[in-house]
Every structure is written in structure tokens, then in C-alpha cells.
Design a protein around this motif. Sequence first.
Motif, PDB file in Angstrom:
ATOM      1  N   ARG A  53     -68.946 -55.972 -47.454  1.00 37.79           N
ATOM      2  CA  ARG A  53     -68.350 -55.368 -46.276  1.00 37.79           C
ATOM      3  C   ARG A  53     -68.783 -54.227 -46.007  1.00 37.79           C
ATOM      4  NH1 ARG A  53     -62.192 -55.166 -45.883  1.00 37.79           N
ATOM      5  NH2 ARG A  53     -62.652 -55.493 -43.760  1.00 37.79           N
ATOM      6  N   ALA A  54     -68.956 -53.644 -44.983  1.00 35.83           N
ATOM      7  CA  ALA A  54     -69.429 -52.259 -44.212  1.00 35.83           C
ATOM      8  C   ALA A  54     -68.186 -51.500 -43.503  1.00 35.83           C
ATOM      9  CB  ALA A  54     -70.637 -52.420 -43.461  1.00 35.83           C
ATOM     10  N   PHE A  55     -68.361 -50.218 -43.604  1.00 39.52           N
ATOM     11  CA  PHE A  55     -67.218 -49.460 -42.862  1.00 39.52           C
ATOM     12  C   PHE A  55     -67.952 -48.330 -42.355  1.00 39.52           C
ATOM     13  CE2 PHE A  55     -65.137 -51.355 -46.305  1.00 39.52           C
ATOM     14  CZ  PHE A  55     -63.837 -51.964 -45.759  1.00 39.52           C
ATOM     15  N   TYR A  56     -67.943 -48.356 -40.672  1.00 38.89           N
ATOM     16  CA  TYR A  56     -68.729 -47.413 -40.272  1.00 38.89           C
ATOM     17  C   TYR A  56     -67.733 -46.550 -39.553  1.00 38.89           C
ATOM     18  CZ  TYR A  56     -71.899 -45.719 -36.576  1.00 38.89           C
ATOM     19  OH  TYR A  56     -72.724 -44.922 -35.776  1.00 38.89           O
ATOM     20  N   THR A  57     -67.677 -45.281 -39.932  1.00 41.43           N
ATOM     21  CA  THR A  57     -66.741 -44.203 -39.336  1.00 41.43           C
ATOM     22  C   THR A  57     -67.107 -43.468 -38.217  1.00 41.43           C
ATOM     23  OG1 THR A  57     -67.018 -42.621 -40.932  1.00 41.43           O
ATOM     24  CG2 THR A  57     -65.636 -44.187 -41.494  1.00 41.43           C
ATOM     25  N   ALA A  58     -66.342 -42.940 -37.433  1.00 43.35           N
ATOM     26  CA  ALA A  58     -66.888 -42.043 -36.106  1.00 43.35           C
ATOM     27  C   ALA A  58     -65.668 -41.000 -35.966  1.00 43.35           C
ATOM     28  CB  ALA A  58     -67.275 -42.863 -34.761  1.00 43.35           C
ATOM     29  N   ASN A  65     -65.021 -46.909 -30.324  1.00 46.38           N
ATOM     30  CA  ASN A  65     -65.133 -48.213 -29.451  1.00 46.38           C
ATOM     31  C   ASN A  65     -66.458 -48.415 -29.310  1.00 46.38           C
ATOM     32  OD1 ASN A  65     -62.358 -48.285 -29.392  1.00 46.38           O
ATOM     33  ND2 ASN A  65     -61.985 -46.679 -27.982  1.00 46.38           N
ATOM     34  N   GLN A  66     -67.273 -47.279 -28.793  1.00 44.63           N
ATOM     35  CA  GLN A  66     -68.684 -47.595 -28.481  1.00 44.63           C
ATOM     36  C   GLN A  66     -69.435 -48.098 -29.446  1.00 44.63           C
ATOM     37  OE1 GLN A  66     -71.017 -44.173 -27.362  1.00 44.63           O
ATOM     38  NE2 GLN A  66     -72.822 -45.122 -27.656  1.00 44.63           N
ATOM     39  N   LYS A  67     -69.403 -47.713 -30.816  1.00 47.40           N
ATOM     40  CA  LYS A  67     -70.070 -48.370 -31.969  1.00 47.40           C
ATOM     41  C   LYS A  67     -69.631 -49.640 -32.188  1.00 47.40           C
ATOM     42  CE  LYS A  67     -73.072 -45.102 -32.132  1.00 47.40           C
ATOM     43  NZ  LYS A  67     -74.191 -45.421 -31.883  1.00 47.40           N
ATOM     44  N   GLN A  79     -68.315 -60.884 -37.049  1.00 44.35           N
ATOM     45  CA  GLN A  79     -68.836 -59.936 -37.721  1.00 44.35           C
ATOM     46  C   GLN A  79     -68.231 -58.549 -37.824  1.00 44.35           C
ATOM     47  OE1 GLN A  79     -70.453 -60.833 -40.659  1.00 44.35           O
ATOM     48  NE2 GLN A  79     -70.196 -63.165 -39.463  1.00 44.35           N
ATOM     49  N   VAL A  80     -67.457 -58.022 -36.856  1.00 43.93           N
ATOM     50  CA  VAL A  80     -67.190 -56.546 -36.475  1.00 43.93           C
ATOM     51  C   VAL A  80     -65.742 -56.423 -36.113  1.00 43.93           C
ATOM     52  CG1 VAL A  80     -67.725 -54.350 -35.496  1.00 43.93           C
ATOM     53  CG2 VAL A  80     -69.371 -56.228 -35.842  1.00 43.93           C
ATOM     54  N   GLY A  81     -64.940 -55.668 -36.699  1.00 42.56           N
ATOM     55  CA  GLY A  81     -63.726 -55.320 -36.262  1.00 42.56           C
ATOM     56  C   GLY A  81     -63.499 -53.828 -36.001  1.00 42.56           C
ATOM     57  N   LEU A  82     -62.478 -53.493 -35.568  1.00 43.95           N
ATOM     58  CA  LEU A  82     -62.068 -51.998 -35.055  1.00 43.95           C
ATOM     59  C   LEU A  82     -60.649 -51.666 -35.454  1.00 43.95           C
ATOM     60  CD1 LEU A  82     -63.132 -49.739 -33.321  1.00 43.95           C
ATOM     61  CD2 LEU A  82     -61.708 -50.784 -31.464  1.00 43.95           C
ATOM     62  N   MET A  98     -64.052 -47.636 -37.520  1.00 41.26           N
ATOM     63  CA  MET A  98     -62.785 -46.878 -37.699  1.00 41.26           C
ATOM     64  C   MET A  98     -62.970 -45.349 -37.333  1.00 41.26           C
ATOM     65  SD  MET A  98     -61.805 -47.256 -41.481  1.00 41.26           S
ATOM     66  CE  MET A  98     -62.065 -48.828 -41.634  1.00 41.26           C
ATOM     67  N   THR A  99     -61.908 -44.807 -36.882  1.00 47.25           N
ATOM     68  CA  THR A  99     -61.923 -43.317 -36.818  1.00 47.25           C
ATOM     69  C   THR A  99     -61.931 -42.744 -38.347  1.00 47.25           C
ATOM     70  OG1 THR A  99     -59.839 -43.039 -36.447  1.00 47.25           O
ATOM     71  CG2 THR A  99     -61.292 -43.069 -34.407  1.00 47.25           C
ATOM     72  N   THR A 100     -62.439 -41.480 -38.406  1.00 47.81           N
ATOM     73  CA  THR A 100     -62.337 -41.093 -39.965  1.00 47.81           C
ATOM     74  C   THR A 100     -61.028 -40.711 -40.161  1.00 47.81           C
ATOM     75  OG1 THR A 100     -62.644 -38.675 -38.644  1.00 47.81           O
ATOM     76  CG2 THR A 100     -64.442 -39.689 -39.742  1.00 47.81           C
ATOM     77  N   GLU A 101     -59.967 -40.651 -39.129  1.00 42.91           N
ATOM     78  CA  GLU A 101     -58.678 -40.364 -39.796  1.00 42.91           C
ATOM     79  C   GLU A 101     -57.937 -41.827 -40.206  1.00 42.91           C
ATOM     80  OE1 GLU A 101     -59.048 -39.502 -36.099  1.00 42.91           O
ATOM     81  OE2 GLU A 101     -58.833 -37.349 -36.101  1.00 42.91           O
TER      82      GLU A 101
END
Length: 104
Positions: A53-58, A65-67, A79-82, A98-101
Motif C-alpha cells: 500500500r502507499a499513502f500520499y500526504t498533502a 483532492n487534486q492529488k 486503486q486510489v482512495g481519499l 490524505m491530509t497530514t492531520e
Amino acid sequence: MTLYRGFSLDPFQEEAIAAVDAGRSVVVAAPTSSGKTVVAERAVDAALATGGRAFYTAPIKALSNQKFRDLKDVFGDCQVGLMTGDQVIAPDSPTVVMTTEVLR
């Protein structure tokens, strides 16, 4: 220069992608619009290829939302959730933006 997805990589991208491909952890700190997402996409590719799995934080919801939309375009809707403070979409997906929070 190395080509990746149809364009030439900068030296920092080449180095970071080589580290990802070698299975090492990578931290990329670079200015806005410098191409950090290319490295992140390669890391997502690597995670998905091994069943991980991968977690992308913004830092903010708007960027998350853009990413989310960008990564769905690259990897597909399934393949991608939010996960943000006000939205949760497919949180069990292989890749979650996800957001960093929320990560904390």
C-alpha cells in the motif's frame, strides 16, 4: 537524461527513483512545481507491484483532492482512495491520499 512517462527526468528525480527502485526509503524536499510527484508516482508503482500500500500526504485538503484526482488518472479509480477532514472515499484502497492531520 532518463525518460520517464514521456519526459526527461531532472537529476534529483533520477536519484530518488533509483533509490525507490532499490527498495530504499526516500525523502524529497524541493520547491513547488519541481517534480516531486513523479517520484511519488514511482513509489506508488513500486508498492502496488509488490502488493503493498502507499499513502500520499498533502498539507491541505485542496491539494489532497487534486492529488487524489491526479493519481486516479494514473493508476485507476479502484486503486486510489481519499481521506481528509470532511471526505472519506475508498479508504481501504491500495493507495490512499490524505491530509497530514489525518495521517497523524
